[in-house]
Design an enzyme around this catalytic site. Sequence first.
Site, PDB file in Angstrom:
ATOM      1  N   HIS A   1       0.687  -1.258  -0.003  1.00 24.48           N
ATOM      2  CA  HIS A   1       0.007   0.085  -0.203  1.00 24.48           C
ATOM      3  C   HIS A   1       0.830   1.226   0.026  1.00 24.48           C
ATOM      4  O   HIS A   1       1.303   1.675   1.155  1.00 24.48           O
ATOM      5  CB  HIS A   1      -1.038  -0.115   1.333  1.00 24.48           C
ATOM      6  CG  HIS A   1      -2.076   0.896   1.164  1.00 24.48           C
ATOM      7  ND1 HIS A   1      -3.334   0.782   1.203  1.00 24.48           N
ATOM      8  CD2 HIS A   1      -1.887   2.364   1.152  1.00 24.48           C
ATOM      9  CE1 HIS A   1      -4.028   1.857   1.466  1.00 24.48           C
ATOM     10  NE2 HIS A   1      -3.229   2.907   1.184  1.00 24.48           N
TER      11      HIS A   1
ATOM     12  N   HIS B   1      -9.678   1.290  -0.427  1.00 23.93           N
ATOM     13  CA  HIS B   1      -9.574   2.158   0.837  1.00 23.93           C
ATOM     14  C   HIS B   1     -10.960   2.197   1.690  1.00 23.93           C
ATOM     15  O   HIS B   1     -11.728   2.732   1.178  1.00 23.93           O
ATOM     16  CB  HIS B   1      -9.127   3.584   0.664  1.00 23.93           C
ATOM     17  CG  HIS B   1      -7.672   3.863   0.406  1.00 23.93           C
ATOM     18  ND1 HIS B   1      -6.949   3.336  -0.782  1.00 23.93           N
ATOM     19  CD2 HIS B   1      -6.718   4.380   1.008  1.00 23.93           C
ATOM     20  CE1 HIS B   1      -5.930   3.491  -0.839  1.00 23.93           C
ATOM     21  NE2 HIS B   1      -5.670   4.516   0.281  1.00 23.93           N
TER      22      HIS B   1
ATOM     23  N   GLU C   1     -10.681   3.926   7.381  1.00 32.64           N
ATOM     24  CA  GLU C   1      -9.636   5.120   7.735  1.00 32.64           C
ATOM     25  C   GLU C   1     -10.548   6.120   8.373  1.00 32.64           C
ATOM     26  O   GLU C   1     -10.191   6.486   9.559  1.00 32.64           O
ATOM     27  CB  GLU C   1      -8.745   5.380   6.569  1.00 32.64           C
ATOM     28  CG  GLU C   1      -7.684   6.313   7.054  1.00 32.64           C
ATOM     29  CD  GLU C   1      -6.904   7.112   5.899  1.00 32.64           C
ATOM     30  OE1 GLU C   1      -7.515   6.829   4.649  1.00 32.64           O
ATOM     31  OE2 GLU C   1      -5.684   7.527   5.960  1.00 32.64           O
TER      32      GLU C   1
ATOM     33  N   ASP D   1       2.193   3.970   2.988  1.00 33.52           N
ATOM     34  CA  ASP D   1       0.898   5.014   2.375  1.00 33.52           C
ATOM     35  C   ASP D   1       1.573   5.979   1.312  1.00 33.52           C
ATOM     36  O   ASP D   1       1.414   6.055   0.337  1.00 33.52           O
ATOM     37  CB  ASP D   1      -0.116   5.551   3.226  1.00 33.52           C
ATOM     38  CG  ASP D   1      -1.380   5.764   3.251  1.00 33.52           C
ATOM     39  OD1 ASP D   1      -1.626   5.246   2.087  1.00 33.52           O
ATOM     40  OD2 ASP D   1      -2.116   6.047   3.889  1.00 33.52           O
ATOM     41  N   ASP D   2       1.880   7.162   2.235  1.00 33.62           N
ATOM     42  CA  ASP D   2       2.548   8.336   1.380  1.00 33.62           C
ATOM     43  C   ASP D   2       3.664   8.624   2.100  1.00 33.62           C
ATOM     44  O   ASP D   2       3.745   9.909   2.791  1.00 33.62           O
ATOM     45  CB  ASP D   2       1.602   9.463   1.404  1.00 33.62           C
ATOM     46  CG  ASP D   2       0.209   8.946   0.803  1.00 33.62           C
ATOM     47  OD1 ASP D   2       0.227   9.047  -0.402  1.00 33.62           O
ATOM     48  OD2 ASP D   2      -0.943   8.820   1.525  1.00 33.62           O
TER      49      ASP D   2
HETATM   50  N1  HPA Z   1      -5.416   7.735   1.352  1.00 33.23           N
HETATM   51  C1  HPA Z   1      -6.370   8.025   0.354  1.00 33.23           C
HETATM   52  N2  HPA Z   1      -6.296   8.528  -0.709  1.00 33.23           N
HETATM   53  C2  HPA Z   1      -5.009   8.708  -1.167  1.00 33.23           C
HETATM   54  C3  HPA Z   1      -3.813   8.797  -0.229  1.00 33.23           C
HETATM   55  C4  HPA Z   1      -4.233   8.374   1.124  1.00 33.23           C
HETATM   56  O1  HPA Z   1      -3.348   8.169   1.687  1.00 33.23           O
HETATM   57  N3  HPA Z   1      -2.890   9.396  -0.626  1.00 33.23           N
HETATM   58  C5  HPA Z   1      -3.208   9.437  -1.947  1.00 33.23           C
HETATM   59  N4  HPA Z   1      -4.562   9.261  -2.336  1.00 33.23           N
HETATM   60 ZN    ZN Z   2      -3.677   4.880   0.911  1.00 29.08          ZN
END
Ligand code: HPA
Ligand code: ZN
Length: 331
Positions: free
Chosen positions: A13, A193, A196, A274-275
């Site tokens: 992810h 997703h 969250e 994630d990022d």
């Molecule tokens: N969550 C949801 N959408 C996204 C994310 C994230 O961390 N990064 C880029 N799009």
């Molecule tokens: Zn994500």
Amino acid sequence: MNNLNQMPKVELHLHLEGGAPPAFIKGLAREKSIDIAGIFNEDGSYRFADFWDFLKVYEAACTTLTGPQEFYRLTLAVLEESAASGVVYSETFLSPDFCGGGDLGAWREYLHAIEEAAAKAEADFGITLRGIVTPIRHFGPEKARVVARCAAETAGRFITGFGIGGDEKSGALKDFSWSFDMAREAGLRITAHAGEWKGPDEVRAAINDLGAERVGHGVRAIEDMALVEEIAERGIVLELCPGSNVALGIYPSFRAHPIGEMYDRGVKVTINTDDPPFFHTTMAREYEMLHQAFDWDEGVFAKIARTALDAAFCDADTKTRILKTLEQAHG
Ligand code: HPA
Ligand code: ZN
């Protein structure tokens, strides 16, 4: 525990654009005279107040990624960073919305550049990349259909899955079922997703309405123990991103993150970033923080890496090859 740094890792992810180091985006902005100074702090890091602000900053950063060549450079930069953390296999979200705006011909060109960069990274850094095509929820179901067509047309060895990211509070997952059906019929595996920013019902919707075999985050299933049990029993895999959740304030600390309890209850948890530059993390840091929070040792991390590889969407030959890398290291 120094060895954690070296352990081979499997990540499921990661948003490709979300892996862009801020200095990389700043450099592109300068090259192209795009004014996005407002998305950076003085120390050069990305500046955002909350998740919704993060999405805006993310989209602003993406305006510098103007063509396939920029994605070639991005892919190399992201994979070099992942490999430095010990990642040997990475499944990364790719968004046709940011790669030609949904035009199929343009998407093929972007994809070609990403695959070329992936081949170079595999040779240079020993990391294997696969792509999961991902519509953006707050762009709406109509745009998602266009993205699903791009995904279906390019499904194969490299594009292995279909997911959905973006603002979880926008619309309902079932509004996207046409797109998910199309992707599934093209042979793509499904993740989404959910759980969250919304609770257990959203995780149920991902599994039941979209047929997700993996859930992106899914962490808030913890608010409904019957659901946690069901997820464990059905073998649904959670792509957990503890550092992302802590950075965005969903949980106050790694210690307070449900990953520990979920693991203990037999849920197939995986560890992801994630990022990473947005959330000031790396895979190596996630491991280190989880070690500190739960006293997890190499045995636990080896088991989780194996769970992630089992849940990967790639072909069997690739899995066998990566498995050998894991086994050589873990014994
Ligand atoms: N969550 C949801 N959408 C996204 C994310 C994230 O961390 N990064 C880029 N799009
Ligand atoms: Zn994500």
